[in-house]
Design a protein around this motif. Structure first.
Motif, PDB file in Angstrom:
ATOM      1  N   UNK A  45       0.840  -1.198   0.000  1.00 56.74           N
ATOM      2  CA  UNK A  45       0.000   0.000   0.000  1.00 56.74           C
ATOM      3  C   UNK A  45       0.875   1.248   0.000  1.00 56.74           C
ATOM      4  N   UNK A  46       1.938   1.236   0.795  1.00 61.56           N
ATOM      5  CA  UNK A  46       2.865   2.371   0.810  1.00 61.56           C
ATOM      6  C   UNK A  46       3.511   2.585  -0.552  1.00 61.56           C
ATOM      7  N   UNK A  47       3.874   1.480  -1.202  1.00 60.81           N
ATOM      8  CA  UNK A  47       4.489   1.582  -2.522  1.00 60.81           C
ATOM      9  C   UNK A  47       3.530   2.232  -3.509  1.00 60.81           C
ATOM     10  N   UNK A  48       2.279   1.799  -3.519  1.00 58.65           N
ATOM     11  CA  UNK A  48       1.327   2.395  -4.460  1.00 58.65           C
ATOM     12  C   UNK A  48       1.018   3.848  -4.087  1.00 58.65           C
ATOM     13  N   UNK A  49       0.977   4.155  -2.789  1.00 64.68           N
ATOM     14  CA  UNK A  49       0.761   5.544  -2.373  1.00 64.68           C
ATOM     15  C   UNK A  49       1.923   6.432  -2.801  1.00 64.68           C
ATOM     16  N   UNK A  50       3.122   5.939  -2.637  1.00 65.56           N
ATOM     17  CA  UNK A  50       4.311   6.710  -2.997  1.00 65.56           C
ATOM     18  C   UNK A  50       4.453   6.831  -4.501  1.00 65.56           C
ATOM     19  N   UNK A  51       4.252   5.740  -5.183  1.00 67.64           N
ATOM     20  CA  UNK A  51       4.439   5.694  -6.634  1.00 67.64           C
ATOM     21  C   UNK A  51       3.345   6.443  -7.381  1.00 67.64           C
ATOM     22  N   UNK A  52       2.131   6.408  -6.867  1.00 65.46           N
ATOM     23  CA  UNK A  52       0.973   7.005  -7.533  1.00 65.46           C
ATOM     24  C   UNK A  52       0.919   6.590  -9.015  1.00 65.46           C
ATOM     25  N   UNK A  53       0.810   5.279  -9.251  1.00 62.94           N
ATOM     26  CA  UNK A  53       0.858   4.784 -10.624  1.00 62.94           C
ATOM     27  C   UNK A  53      -0.380   5.161 -11.425  1.00 62.94           C
ATOM     28  N   UNK A  54      -0.197   5.197 -12.742  1.00 68.33           N
ATOM     29  CA  UNK A  54      -1.356   5.390 -13.608  1.00 68.33           C
ATOM     30  C   UNK A  54      -2.222   4.134 -13.492  1.00 68.33           C
ATOM     31  N   UNK A  55      -3.474   4.191 -13.955  1.00 71.06           N
ATOM     32  CA  UNK A  55      -4.380   3.042 -13.759  1.00 71.06           C
ATOM     33  C   UNK A  55      -3.848   1.717 -14.301  1.00 71.06           C
ATOM     34  N   UNK A  56      -3.182   1.742 -15.444  1.00 63.33           N
ATOM     35  CA  UNK A  56      -2.667   0.492 -16.021  1.00 63.33           C
ATOM     36  C   UNK A  56      -1.567  -0.099 -15.142  1.00 63.33           C
TER      37      UNK A  56
END
Length: 148
Positions: free
Chosen positions: A61-72
């Motif tokens: 979850x931290x990785x996705x919060x930090x990275x803020x990836x595009x939907x794909x």
């Protein structure tokens, strides 16, 4: 100790990496590979610590919060995490010596991936970087137990 080092390495790499707006396909794949390793680690840790342990899921979850990836990329990261989790859960439903060995192998692979994200190899000539990544991947794969 290894899990703490891996967590710190992943967080440091992702924090610095999140500054980049455009990601190369290789960088995106490395992020996906990290998500896969986090999923593996989550399953392996839960085998020994119990189903309520959320240590590696929280790191995802931290990785996705930090990275803020595009939907794909977000979708691919989540699929990779879930795939890694499902594979290791099926292979190691209980805490055994083999599950601990698999957990250590996942930690080594995650460390290598995180180091790759924070390394200057992405600033090298693409052919040099590809050769270096191939060598790193071969070394990491040699450390992993064989999958059935």
């Amino acid at each position: 100790m290894r899990t703490a080092l891996l967590a710190l390495t992943l967080l440091a790499a992702s924090a610095g990496f999140a500054q980049a707006q455009e990601r190369t396909p290789s960088q995106r794949q490395t992020i996906i590979d990290i998500a896969y390793v986090l999923g593996e680690s989550h399953a392996l840790r839960q085998a020994c610590e119990g189903a309520y342990d959320q240590y590696w899921r929280d790191r995802m979850i931290r990785l996705t919060d930090t990275e803020q990836p595009d939907p794909a990329l977000d979708r691919r990261m989540k699929e990779a995490f879930n795939s890694g989790f499902a594979l290791r859960r099926a292979e190691h439903p209980e805490c055994t010596r083999a599950s601990r060995i698999a957990e250590a192998a996942a930690a080594r692979r995650g460390q290598g991936l995180a180091a790759r994200l924070s390394d200057v190899t992405y600033r090298l000539d693409p052919r040099e970087a590809a050769a270096q990544r191939a060598a790193e991947e071969a070394e990491a794969e040699a450390d992993l137990p064989l999958r059935r």
